[in-house]
Motif scaffolding. Structure first.
Motif, PDB file in Angstrom:
ATOM      1  N   VAL A 150       0.976  -1.101   0.063  1.00  0.00           N
ATOM      2  CA  VAL A 150      -0.008   0.078  -0.039  1.00  0.00           C
ATOM      3  C   VAL A 150       1.142   1.122  -0.055  1.00  0.00           C
ATOM      4  CG1 VAL A 150      -1.695   1.324   1.169  1.00  0.00           C
ATOM      5  CG2 VAL A 150      -1.912  -1.229   1.242  1.00  0.00           C
ATOM      6  N   SER A 151       0.478   2.169  -0.857  1.00  0.00           N
ATOM      7  CA  SER A 151       1.499   3.545  -0.860  1.00  0.00           C
ATOM      8  C   SER A 151       0.721   4.476  -0.132  1.00  0.00           C
ATOM      9  CB  SER A 151       1.522   3.934  -2.382  1.00  0.00           C
ATOM     10  OG  SER A 151       2.330   2.976  -3.204  1.00  0.00           O
ATOM     11  N   MET A 152       1.488   5.065   0.633  1.00  0.00           N
ATOM     12  CA  MET A 152       1.063   6.105   1.406  1.00  0.00           C
ATOM     13  C   MET A 152       1.969   7.482   1.315  1.00  0.00           C
ATOM     14  SD  MET A 152       0.652   6.067   5.571  1.00  0.00           S
ATOM     15  CE  MET A 152      -0.206   7.365   6.612  1.00  0.00           C
ATOM     16  N   ARG A 153       1.087   8.443   1.335  1.00  0.00           N
ATOM     17  CA  ARG A 153       1.784   9.788   1.094  1.00  0.00           C
ATOM     18  C   ARG A 153       1.446  10.643   2.168  1.00  0.00           C
ATOM     19  NH1 ARG A 153      -0.003   7.684  -3.818  1.00  0.00           N
ATOM     20  NH2 ARG A 153       1.288   7.691  -5.375  1.00  0.00           N
ATOM     21  N   PRO A 154       2.298  12.027   2.362  1.00  0.00           N
ATOM     22  CA  PRO A 154       1.586  12.914   3.156  1.00  0.00           C
ATOM     23  C   PRO A 154       0.192  13.265   3.096  1.00  0.00           C
ATOM     24  CG  PRO A 154       3.940  13.380   2.012  1.00  0.00           C
ATOM     25  CD  PRO A 154       3.112  12.301   1.375  1.00  0.00           C
ATOM     26  N   MET A 155      -0.457  13.987   4.082  1.00  0.00           N
ATOM     27  CA  MET A 155      -1.684  14.234   4.200  1.00  0.00           C
ATOM     28  C   MET A 155      -2.241  15.084   3.065  1.00  0.00           C
ATOM     29  SD  MET A 155      -1.840  14.414   8.372  1.00  0.00           S
ATOM     30  CE  MET A 155      -3.762  14.234   8.583  1.00  0.00           C
ATOM     31  N   SER A 156      -3.482  14.752   2.541  1.00  0.00           N
ATOM     32  CA  SER A 156      -4.117  15.638   1.664  1.00  0.00           C
ATOM     33  C   SER A 156      -4.952  16.745   2.469  1.00  0.00           C
ATOM     34  CB  SER A 156      -5.201  14.746   0.856  1.00  0.00           C
ATOM     35  OG  SER A 156      -6.189  14.223   1.870  1.00  0.00           O
ATOM     36  N   LEU A 157      -5.311  17.821   1.827  1.00  0.00           N
ATOM     37  CA  LEU A 157      -5.955  18.830   2.419  1.00  0.00           C
ATOM     38  C   LEU A 157      -7.409  18.395   3.148  1.00  0.00           C
ATOM     39  CD1 LEU A 157      -5.993  21.418  -0.146  1.00  0.00           C
ATOM     40  CD2 LEU A 157      -4.607  21.393   1.785  1.00  0.00           C
ATOM     41  N   TYR A 158      -7.892  17.274   2.613  1.00  0.00           N
ATOM     42  CA  TYR A 158      -9.098  16.713   3.284  1.00  0.00           C
ATOM     43  C   TYR A 158      -8.777  16.045   4.753  1.00  0.00           C
ATOM     44  CZ  TYR A 158     -13.175  13.873   4.384  1.00  0.00           C
ATOM     45  OH  TYR A 158     -14.230  13.046   4.960  1.00  0.00           O
TER      46      TYR A 158
ATOM     47  N   LEU B  81      -1.826  17.796  -7.432  1.00  0.00           N
ATOM     48  CA  LEU B  81      -1.447  16.429  -7.801  1.00  0.00           C
ATOM     49  C   LEU B  81      -1.083  15.368  -6.707  1.00  0.00           C
ATOM     50  CD1 LEU B  81      -0.482  14.759 -10.509  1.00  0.00           C
ATOM     51  CD2 LEU B  81       1.674  15.650  -9.990  1.00  0.00           C
ATOM     52  N   ARG B  82      -0.499  15.832  -5.598  1.00  0.00           N
ATOM     53  CA  ARG B  82      -0.417  15.074  -4.308  1.00  0.00           C
ATOM     54  C   ARG B  82      -1.840  14.789  -3.546  1.00  0.00           C
ATOM     55  NH1 ARG B  82       0.194  18.605   0.976  1.00  0.00           N
ATOM     56  NH2 ARG B  82      -1.837  18.578   0.569  1.00  0.00           N
ATOM     57  N   ASP B  83      -2.833  15.705  -3.633  1.00  0.00           N
ATOM     58  CA  ASP B  83      -4.252  15.297  -3.222  1.00  0.00           C
ATOM     59  C   ASP B  83      -4.817  14.242  -4.253  1.00  0.00           C
ATOM     60  OD1 ASP B  83      -3.587  16.804  -1.149  1.00  0.00           O
ATOM     61  OD2 ASP B  83      -5.330  18.317  -1.448  1.00  0.00           O
ATOM     62  N   VAL B  84      -4.794  14.393  -5.474  1.00  0.00           N
ATOM     63  CA  VAL B  84      -5.398  13.440  -6.503  1.00  0.00           C
ATOM     64  C   VAL B  84      -4.863  11.905  -6.281  1.00  0.00           C
ATOM     65  CG1 VAL B  84      -5.588  12.824  -8.725  1.00  0.00           C
ATOM     66  CG2 VAL B  84      -6.096  15.312  -7.922  1.00  0.00           C
ATOM     67  N   ARG B  85      -3.556  12.009  -5.904  1.00  0.00           N
ATOM     68  CA  ARG B  85      -2.742  10.713  -5.794  1.00  0.00           C
ATOM     69  C   ARG B  85      -3.307  10.246  -4.502  1.00  0.00           C
ATOM     70  NH1 ARG B  85       2.954  12.885  -7.842  1.00  0.00           N
ATOM     71  NH2 ARG B  85       2.893  11.669  -9.929  1.00  0.00           N
ATOM     72  N   VAL B  86      -3.460  10.967  -3.588  1.00  0.00           N
ATOM     73  CA  VAL B  86      -4.128  10.380  -2.192  1.00  0.00           C
ATOM     74  C   VAL B  86      -5.427   9.848  -2.371  1.00  0.00           C
ATOM     75  CG1 VAL B  86      -4.521  11.028   0.244  1.00  0.00           C
ATOM     76  CG2 VAL B  86      -2.492  11.812  -0.793  1.00  0.00           C
ATOM     77  N   TYR B  87      -6.285  10.701  -3.027  1.00  0.00           N
ATOM     78  CA  TYR B  87      -7.518  10.370  -3.117  1.00  0.00           C
ATOM     79  C   TYR B  87      -7.634   8.927  -4.130  1.00  0.00           C
ATOM     80  CZ  TYR B  87      -8.317  14.916  -1.319  1.00  0.00           C
ATOM     81  OH  TYR B  87      -8.387  15.976  -0.489  1.00  0.00           O
ATOM     82  N   CYS B  88      -6.871   8.749  -5.165  1.00  0.00           N
ATOM     83  CA  CYS B  88      -6.862   7.763  -5.732  1.00  0.00           C
ATOM     84  C   CYS B  88      -6.375   6.419  -5.022  1.00  0.00           C
ATOM     85  CB  CYS B  88      -5.608   7.977  -7.098  1.00  0.00           C
ATOM     86  SG  CYS B  88      -6.339   8.775  -8.181  1.00  0.00           S
ATOM     87  N   SER B  89      -5.524   6.554  -4.298  1.00  0.00           N
ATOM     88  CA  SER B  89      -5.156   5.488  -3.431  1.00  0.00           C
ATOM     89  C   SER B  89      -6.446   4.939  -2.424  1.00  0.00           C
ATOM     90  CB  SER B  89      -4.026   5.758  -2.539  1.00  0.00           C
ATOM     91  OG  SER B  89      -2.521   5.843  -3.263  1.00  0.00           O
ATOM     92  N   ALA B  90      -7.039   5.958  -1.927  1.00  0.00           N
ATOM     93  CA  ALA B  90      -8.378   5.728  -1.075  1.00  0.00           C
ATOM     94  C   ALA B  90      -9.253   5.154  -1.886  1.00  0.00           C
ATOM     95  CB  ALA B  90      -8.678   7.281  -0.582  1.00  0.00           C
ATOM     96  N   LEU B  91      -9.512   5.096  -3.265  1.00  0.00           N
ATOM     97  CA  LEU B  91     -10.633   4.392  -3.811  1.00  0.00           C
ATOM     98  C   LEU B  91     -10.278   2.843  -3.513  1.00  0.00           C
ATOM     99  CD1 LEU B  91     -10.506   6.248  -7.221  1.00  0.00           C
ATOM    100  CD2 LEU B  91     -12.137   6.482  -5.417  1.00  0.00           C
ATOM    101  N   GLY B  92      -9.147   2.332  -3.128  1.00  0.00           N
ATOM    102  CA  GLY B  92      -8.797   0.843  -2.743  1.00  0.00           C
ATOM    103  C   GLY B  92      -8.743  -0.180  -3.827  1.00  0.00           C
ATOM    104  N   THR B  93      -8.843   0.316  -5.058  1.00  0.00           N
ATOM    105  CA  THR B  93      -8.896  -0.606  -6.479  1.00  0.00           C
ATOM    106  C   THR B  93      -7.511  -1.395  -6.317  1.00  0.00           C
ATOM    107  OG1 THR B  93      -7.788   1.148  -7.834  1.00  0.00           O
ATOM    108  CG2 THR B  93     -10.280   0.944  -7.693  1.00  0.00           C
ATOM    109  N   ILE B  94      -7.277  -2.420  -6.991  1.00  0.00           N
ATOM    110  CA  ILE B  94      -6.086  -3.249  -7.060  1.00  0.00           C
ATOM    111  C   ILE B  94      -5.770  -3.384  -8.606  1.00  0.00           C
ATOM    112  CG2 ILE B  94      -4.834  -5.292  -6.835  1.00  0.00           C
ATOM    113  CD1 ILE B  94      -6.128  -5.661  -4.128  1.00  0.00           C
ATOM    114  N   PRO B  95      -4.964  -2.782  -9.475  1.00  0.00           N
ATOM    115  CA  PRO B  95      -3.921  -1.958  -8.697  1.00  0.00           C
ATOM    116  C   PRO B  95      -4.578  -0.463  -8.427  1.00  0.00           C
ATOM    117  CG  PRO B  95      -3.418  -2.046 -11.165  1.00  0.00           C
ATOM    118  CD  PRO B  95      -4.832  -3.104 -10.782  1.00  0.00           C
ATOM    119  N   ASP B  96      -3.651   0.299  -7.983  1.00  0.00           N
ATOM    120  CA  ASP B  96      -4.176   1.840  -7.524  1.00  0.00           C
ATOM    121  C   ASP B  96      -4.542   2.289  -8.991  1.00  0.00           C
ATOM    122  OD1 ASP B  96      -4.017   1.545  -4.886  1.00  0.00           O
ATOM    123  OD2 ASP B  96      -2.128   2.955  -4.885  1.00  0.00           O
TER     124      ASP B  96
END
Length: 431
Positions: free
Chosen positions: A127-135, A324-339
């Protein structure tokens, strides 16, 4: 009862981690230092061992099975410091009949795959984790969720936006340790991250820390572009193009540093996109090099919130990094495999679109990023031009976009234009 810290701020990735624990024997959480991997693991784990501690690391190097002892889910923090942990975890999952949710591994850098004998496929999910999104940090309402945009849904509403807030968030970044810090301390965490990266991590890799910093500054100056090795080389050595130098020398001298940046989850590549799955542009387009968090190029360029407000061109570029950071975070949160994948679009006709999101099932959506609402019409024209171009391509199986949207910094409304393009302030976007 878990090890969850009292002051833990929930993360969007928590749900994905929980889901992976139910489906796999072990879950690896990978991402940059300081982004919150350990705390997110502790929110779901029941025991922990820290391998960045000298004593614990020596213990694990002596007998790797000692690092695996603890109540499940058992956290092995910074596992990459003892690479043989990977194979030991894989064997333990096998020996326990592929039982689910046994281990959580966190890693702040990738590992030389020659040091592990098995991929971990079927036993260890990553699972890829990034710094926090604005949300996640409470600066976005999340009213316009990425999931809903893919369903063509957006509720129009008046909004209040503040470019001063955005300038602060760019310089503060999404580091959990800086989310609630005083304004005069906004740049401290990214600066400390950079110091550790160049003075400690680079030297551990046998690289020149000063050269690594100069290369990072070059990338920050040209963030979001497809720089050539030659251009980076000239930046790093503060010279014009050297005469009589074999072009391969540029790549040979800088490639180890760019690999190091990727291995540390410091720099991410944003690759080109076209609708046909077999399109040559998907593999032949030069990737853009972006940062995992906008505070890093801001710090490298010595930007403060006040200076960003004066230097609008830099502000706009770093605002795109924030989106771009926030969109990447939200994409990871969709939970799809692969992201879901995050690309850009650029073609020989000069058409460029900032962000393309493509789901594993082939659905896609496009974002243009603009700091102010005044530039929405130009962004809308680009998006509609892209839509029409893809529609004319007979090889595109998913020719129609699920959505077209403009992400903006300063706006009065979250809305849909007469042409069907969403206008979404970044402080309204969520998962």
């Amino acid at each position: 009862m878990t090890l969850k810290p009292n002051s833990y701020i929930p993360r969007l990735i928590d749900r994905t981690i929980s889901r992976r624990l139910r489906g796999f024997g072990a879950v690896e959480i990978q991402g940059p230092k300081f982004c919150g991997k350990t705390w997110s693991s502790m929110a779901q784990g029941n025991s922990i061992v820290h391998l960045d501690d000298d004593g614990m690391r020596q213990m694990a190097q002596l007998d790797v099975t000692l690092a695996l002892e603890g109540q499940s889910p058992h956290i092995i923090d910074e596992w990459q410091d003892v690479p043989k942990v990977w194979d030991a975890v894989r064997r333990a999952v096998d020996e326990r009949g592929n039982e689910k949710g046994l281990f959580l591994l966190t890693g702040s850098s990738t590992v030389d795959k020659s040091k592990v004998s098995h991929s971990g496929a079927g036993r260890i999910a990553s699972v890829s984790m990034r710094p926090m999104s604005l949300y996640e940090s409470g600066r976005s309402s999340g009213a316009a969720s990425l999931r809903n945009l893919f369903d063509g849904e957006l509720t129009p509403a008046p909004v209040e936006t503040d470019v001063r807030l955005l300038a602060k968030e760019i310089c503060r970044g999404g580091w959990p340790a800086s989310i609630n810090c005083d304004d005069d301390l906004i740049g401290d965490v990214p600066a400390q991250y950079l110091n550790a990266l160049f003075s400690v991590s680079a030297e551990k890799r046998g690289l020149d820390g000063d050269l690594a910093r100069r290369l990072a500054v070059s990338l920050a100056r040209n963030v979001g572009t497809s720089m050539t090795y030659q251009a980076m080389y000239c930046d790093v050595h503060e010279s014009s193009t050297p005469k009589g130098v074999d072009p391969s020398h540029y790549q040979h001298s800088l490639a180890p540093y760019l690999t190091f940046f990727k291995d540390q989850y410091f720099v991410e590549e944003q690759r080109g996109w076209d609708a046909p799955v077999k399109a040559k542009s998907r593999v032949r387009s030069k990737p853009k090099r972006t940062f995992v968090d906008p505070s890093l190029p801001a710090s490298l360029l010595s930007m403060t919130p006040e200076r960003l407000l004066r230097e609008t061109q830099v502000f706009g570029t770093l605002f795109e990094e924030l989106c771009l950071r926030d969109v990447r975070v939200y994409c990871s949160a969709l939970g799809t495999i692969p992201d879901a994948e995050v690309h850009y679009y650029g073609d020989a006709d000069g058409l460029e679109v900032d962000i393309i999101v493509e789901l594993p099932d082939g659905r896609w959506g496009a974002f243009e990023v603009k700091l102010s609402e005044e530039k929405v019409p130009a962004a809308e024209r680009n998006l509609l031009r892209l839509r029409d171009k893809i529609a004319r391509n007979p090889a595109a199986r998913n020719a129609s976009p699920s959505f077209l949207a403009v992400l903006v910094g300063k706006a009065s409304f979250c809305r849909r234009t007469p042409n069907g393009v969403f206008v979404v302030p970044i402080t309204e976007l969520g998962a």
